[in-house]
Scaffold this motif. Structure first.
Motif, PDB file in Angstrom:
ATOM      1  N   ALA A 122       8.867   4.453  11.545  1.00 44.74           N
ATOM      2  CA  ALA A 122       8.654   5.665  10.758  1.00 44.74           C
ATOM      3  C   ALA A 122       9.595   5.693   9.556  1.00 44.74           C
ATOM      4  CB  ALA A 122       8.864   6.896  11.627  1.00 44.74           C
ATOM      5  N   ARG A 123      10.859   5.306   9.778  1.00 45.92           N
ATOM      6  CA  ARG A 123      11.818   5.243   8.685  1.00 45.92           C
ATOM      7  C   ARG A 123      11.378   4.259   7.610  1.00 45.92           C
ATOM      8  NH1 ARG A 123      14.322   7.703   5.567  1.00 45.92           N
ATOM      9  NH2 ARG A 123      15.219   8.919   7.272  1.00 45.92           N
ATOM     10  N   ARG A 124      10.811   3.124   8.033  1.00 45.45           N
ATOM     11  CA  ARG A 124      10.335   2.120   7.077  1.00 45.45           C
ATOM     12  C   ARG A 124       9.215   2.681   6.222  1.00 45.45           C
ATOM     13  NH1 ARG A 124      11.181  -1.720   3.587  1.00 45.45           N
ATOM     14  NH2 ARG A 124       9.789  -3.503   3.680  1.00 45.45           N
ATOM     15  N   TRP A 125       8.293   3.419   6.819  1.00 42.13           N
ATOM     16  CA  TRP A 125       7.223   4.059   6.050  1.00 42.13           C
ATOM     17  C   TRP A 125       7.825   4.985   4.985  1.00 42.13           C
ATOM     18  CZ3 TRP A 125       1.759   5.619   7.565  1.00 42.13           C
ATOM     19  CH2 TRP A 125       1.131   4.632   8.318  1.00 42.13           C
ATOM     20  N   ALA A 126       8.773   5.807   5.386  1.00 43.52           N
ATOM     21  CA  ALA A 126       9.377   6.752   4.454  1.00 43.52           C
ATOM     22  C   ALA A 126      10.132   6.035   3.338  1.00 43.52           C
ATOM     23  CB  ALA A 126      10.302   7.702   5.201  1.00 43.52           C
ATOM     24  N   ASP A 127      10.812   4.954   3.673  1.00 45.38           N
ATOM     25  CA  ASP A 127      11.577   4.225   2.667  1.00 45.38           C
ATOM     26  C   ASP A 127      10.678   3.576   1.621  1.00 45.38           C
ATOM     27  OD1 ASP A 127      13.952   4.916   3.865  1.00 45.38           O
ATOM     28  OD2 ASP A 127      14.213   2.992   4.906  1.00 45.38           O
ATOM     29  N   LEU A 128       9.513   3.163   2.018  1.00 48.45           N
ATOM     30  CA  LEU A 128       8.609   2.455   1.101  1.00 48.45           C
ATOM     31  C   LEU A 128       7.880   3.396   0.136  1.00 48.45           C
ATOM     32  CD1 LEU A 128       7.091  -0.155   3.559  1.00 48.45           C
ATOM     33  CD2 LEU A 128       8.316  -0.712   1.442  1.00 48.45           C
ATOM     34  N   ALA A 129       7.529   4.583   0.574  1.00 51.96           N
ATOM     35  CA  ALA A 129       6.741   5.492  -0.273  1.00 51.96           C
ATOM     36  C   ALA A 129       7.606   6.044  -1.404  1.00 51.96           C
ATOM     37  CB  ALA A 129       6.179   6.630   0.565  1.00 51.96           C
ATOM     38  N   PRO A 130       7.080   6.104  -2.628  1.00 49.49           N
ATOM     39  CA  PRO A 130       7.873   6.586  -3.764  1.00 49.49           C
ATOM     40  C   PRO A 130       8.323   8.038  -3.631  1.00 49.49           C
ATOM     41  CG  PRO A 130       5.959   5.346  -4.536  1.00 49.49           C
ATOM     42  CD  PRO A 130       5.774   5.559  -3.065  1.00 49.49           C
ATOM     43  N   ARG A 131       7.504   8.878  -3.008  1.00 53.14           N
ATOM     44  CA  ARG A 131       7.833  10.298  -2.862  1.00 53.14           C
ATOM     45  C   ARG A 131       7.687  10.646  -1.388  1.00 53.14           C
ATOM     46  NH1 ARG A 131       3.444  12.905  -6.597  1.00 53.14           N
ATOM     47  NH2 ARG A 131       4.532  14.849  -6.085  1.00 53.14           N
ATOM     48  N   SER A 132       8.820  10.709  -0.698  1.00 47.89           N
ATOM     49  CA  SER A 132       8.733  10.889   0.754  1.00 47.89           C
ATOM     50  C   SER A 132       9.890  11.718   1.267  1.00 47.89           C
ATOM     51  CB  SER A 132       8.734   9.536   1.468  1.00 47.89           C
ATOM     52  OG  SER A 132       9.997   8.905   1.354  1.00 47.89           O
ATOM     53  N   ALA A 133       9.683  12.283   2.441  1.00 46.08           N
ATOM     54  CA  ALA A 133      10.735  12.930   3.213  1.00 46.08           C
ATOM     55  C   ALA A 133      10.433  12.690   4.678  1.00 46.08           C
ATOM     56  CB  ALA A 133      10.809  14.427   2.912  1.00 46.08           C
ATOM     57  N   MET A 134      11.466  12.683   5.489  1.00 46.20           N
ATOM     58  CA  MET A 134      11.277  12.367   6.903  1.00 46.20           C
ATOM     59  C   MET A 134      12.084  13.315   7.772  1.00 46.20           C
ATOM     60  SD  MET A 134      11.999   8.787   8.895  1.00 46.20           S
ATOM     61  CE  MET A 134      11.973   8.755  10.694  1.00 46.20           C
TER      62      MET A 134
ATOM     63  N   MET B 209       0.826  -1.202   0.000  1.00 45.46           N
ATOM     64  CA  MET B 209       0.000   0.000   0.000  1.00 45.46           C
ATOM     65  C   MET B 209       0.863   1.256   0.000  1.00 45.46           C
ATOM     66  SD  MET B 209      -2.992  -1.151   2.680  1.00 45.46           S
ATOM     67  CE  MET B 209      -3.799   0.456   2.739  1.00 45.46           C
ATOM     68  N   LEU B 210       1.873   1.297   0.858  1.00 50.51           N
ATOM     69  CA  LEU B 210       2.740   2.467   0.899  1.00 50.51           C
ATOM     70  C   LEU B 210       3.536   2.601  -0.400  1.00 50.51           C
ATOM     71  CD1 LEU B 210       4.030   2.358   4.571  1.00 50.51           C
ATOM     72  CD2 LEU B 210       2.613   4.129   3.547  1.00 50.51           C
ATOM     73  N   SER B 211       3.944   1.492  -0.975  1.00 47.25           N
ATOM     74  CA  SER B 211       4.683   1.538  -2.231  1.00 47.25           C
ATOM     75  C   SER B 211       3.822   2.051  -3.381  1.00 47.25           C
ATOM     76  CB  SER B 211       5.223   0.145  -2.569  1.00 47.25           C
ATOM     77  OG  SER B 211       6.159  -0.297  -1.597  1.00 47.25           O
ATOM     78  N   ALA B 212       2.503   1.894  -3.255  1.00 48.70           N
ATOM     79  CA  ALA B 212       1.582   2.334  -4.306  1.00 48.70           C
ATOM     80  C   ALA B 212       1.085   3.759  -4.106  1.00 48.70           C
ATOM     81  CB  ALA B 212       0.387   1.383  -4.365  1.00 48.70           C
ATOM     82  N   LEU B 213       1.532   4.415  -3.043  1.00 48.89           N
ATOM     83  CA  LEU B 213       1.033   5.753  -2.733  1.00 48.89           C
ATOM     84  C   LEU B 213       1.466   6.739  -3.823  1.00 48.89           C
ATOM     85  CD1 LEU B 213      -0.530   7.057  -0.351  1.00 48.89           C
ATOM     86  CD2 LEU B 213       1.679   7.688   0.622  1.00 48.89           C
ATOM     87  N   ARG B 214       0.501   7.420  -4.412  1.00 47.35           N
ATOM     88  CA  ARG B 214       0.786   8.324  -5.532  1.00 47.35           C
ATOM     89  C   ARG B 214       1.082   9.746  -5.074  1.00 47.35           C
ATOM     90  NH1 ARG B 214      -4.604   7.718  -8.717  1.00 47.35           N
ATOM     91  NH2 ARG B 214      -5.308   7.736  -6.541  1.00 47.35           N
ATOM     92  N   VAL B 215       0.712  10.070  -3.859  1.00 47.78           N
ATOM     93  CA  VAL B 215       0.906  11.439  -3.370  1.00 47.78           C
ATOM     94  C   VAL B 215       2.128  11.485  -2.460  1.00 47.78           C
ATOM     95  CG1 VAL B 215      -1.555  11.955  -3.541  1.00 47.78           C
ATOM     96  CG2 VAL B 215      -0.617  11.072  -1.384  1.00 47.78           C
ATOM     97  N   PRO B 216       2.679  12.671  -2.226  1.00 47.36           N
ATOM     98  CA  PRO B 216       3.842  12.779  -1.338  1.00 47.36           C
ATOM     99  C   PRO B 216       3.498  12.390   0.098  1.00 47.36           C
ATOM    100  CG  PRO B 216       3.583  14.754  -2.673  1.00 47.36           C
ATOM    101  CD  PRO B 216       2.332  13.960  -2.844  1.00 47.36           C
ATOM    102  N   LEU B 217       4.486  11.818   0.770  1.00 45.56           N
ATOM    103  CA  LEU B 217       4.343  11.414   2.165  1.00 45.56           C
ATOM    104  C   LEU B 217       5.445  12.073   2.985  1.00 45.56           C
ATOM    105  CD1 LEU B 217       3.056   9.480   4.340  1.00 45.56           C
ATOM    106  CD2 LEU B 217       4.857   7.853   3.720  1.00 45.56           C
ATOM    107  N   ALA B 218       5.060  12.871   3.966  1.00 43.69           N
ATOM    108  CA  ALA B 218       5.994  13.460   4.924  1.00 43.69           C
ATOM    109  C   ALA B 218       5.838  12.709   6.246  1.00 43.69           C
ATOM    110  CB  ALA B 218       5.708  14.943   5.117  1.00 43.69           C
ATOM    111  N   VAL B 219       6.925  12.168   6.749  1.00 40.67           N
ATOM    112  CA  VAL B 219       6.894  11.324   7.940  1.00 40.67           C
ATOM    113  C   VAL B 219       7.622  12.024   9.087  1.00 40.67           C
ATOM    114  CG1 VAL B 219       7.508   9.079   8.910  1.00 40.67           C
ATOM    115  CG2 VAL B 219       6.867   9.257   6.491  1.00 40.67           C
ATOM    116  N   VAL B 220       7.019  11.960  10.263  1.00 41.57           N
ATOM    117  CA  VAL B 220       7.661  12.463  11.478  1.00 41.57           C
ATOM    118  C   VAL B 220       7.847  11.298  12.441  1.00 41.57           C
ATOM    119  CG1 VAL B 220       7.507  14.029  13.451  1.00 41.57           C
ATOM    120  CG2 VAL B 220       6.621  14.745  11.211  1.00 41.57           C
ATOM    121  N   GLY B 221       9.089  10.960  12.730  1.00 39.28           N
ATOM    122  CA  GLY B 221       9.386   9.928  13.703  1.00 39.28           C
ATOM    123  C   GLY B 221       9.726  10.547  15.052  1.00 39.28           C
ATOM    124  N   VAL B 222       9.461   9.802  16.116  1.00 37.99           N
ATOM    125  CA  VAL B 222       9.792  10.266  17.469  1.00 37.99           C
ATOM    126  C   VAL B 222      10.800   9.290  18.072  1.00 37.99           C
ATOM    127  CG1 VAL B 222       8.913  10.811  19.763  1.00 37.99           C
ATOM    128  CG2 VAL B 222       7.535  11.340  17.752  1.00 37.99           C
TER     129      VAL B 222
END
Length: 243
Positions: free
Chosen positions: A204-216, A180-193
């Motif tokens: 949180a890092r795993r979520w960011a790594d999977l999304a095609p367009r992401s920043a963390m 699902m995250l790999s198929a995300l078409r929109v940008p994903l900004a992730v905040v890890g604690v």
């Protein structure tokens, strides 16, 4: 705050409004304080959503659809379960301009045992069953950092009777899968604690790594405790990095 680390980026759809979705056991008041700095930074009107008596997911999805119909493209910002709902909505809607995921939980397909977040929710359900809501709040505050105990005590009291069913819903939710995250078409900004035992930074890092367009970006547990708005400022840094 840690340095922002980008992955593949491209142009963004300009959002018209920011919809903030709180985590389980939390409420719109907290989501507003957490994501207010993000809305301010982007110049967006902020709509913070309360969980509803008919369920967390139902209330959040209804708010997202209604807001998109009235305002246009939505940037959805969620904490924990709010981030999960945001990703699910983004995958099925053309009205999503992007997702901000703060403290995302385990991916459903990568963890066979209940996640710490799910175990925490189930433990609270058990407390409510044994002690009632007031007793559960007292017990929780005795075993939780003072700032978090005060915050949850306030929101649990505000939510009232639906709290138990909302916690049970969260514990049973199948969080986004890796595909699902790999198929995300929109940008994903992730905040890890960092140092958060319930929502580990590595997840949180795993979520960011999977999304095609992401920043963390990342904050510490103490940063979070001192100021809820630290979440929104970290989110703004990650979102700006995607532009």
């Amino acid at each position: 705050m840690a340095a922002v680390t980008p992955s593949e980026t491209s142009g963004l759809t300009t959002p018209s409004v920011l919809v903030a979705l709180p985590g389980t056991g939390s409420d719109a008041d907290y989501a507003r304080r957490a994501f207010g700095p993000l809305a301010d930074e982007l110049g967006l009107h902020l709509i913070a959503v309360d969980p509803g008596p008919d369920g967390v997911g139902a209330a959040y999805l209804r708010a997202l659809e209604d807001t998109a119909a009235a305002n246009g493209p939505v940037l959805v910002a969620g904490i924990s379960i709010g981030a999960c709902v945001g990703v699910g909505w983004a995958l099925g809607s053309d009205a999503c301009a992007g997702v901000v995921a703060a403290m995302p939980p385990w991916l459903y397909d990568e963890e066979s045992a209940p996640s710490p977040a799910a175990r925490s929710a189930l433990a609270t359900v058990d407390l409510i069953d044994r002690l009632g809501t007031d007793g559960a709040i007292t017990e929780m505050r005795a075993n939780t950092p003072a700032w978090l105990g005060a915050e949850l005590g306030r929101s649990w009291t505000s939510i009232g009777a639906p709290l138990r069913s909302q916690l049970a819903e969260a514990a049973a939710m199948r969080t986004p899968t890796a595909p699902m995250l790999s198929a995300l078409r929109v940008p994903l900004a992730v905040v890890g604690v960092r140092e958060d035992p319930i929502h580990p930074h590595d997840v949180a890092r795993r979520w960011a790594d999977l999304a095609p367009r992401s920043a963390m970006s990342a904050i510490t547990f103490d940063d979070w405790g001192e100021d809820a708005g630290t979440i929104g400022r970290a989110a703004a840094a990650a979102w700006t990095d995607l532009a």
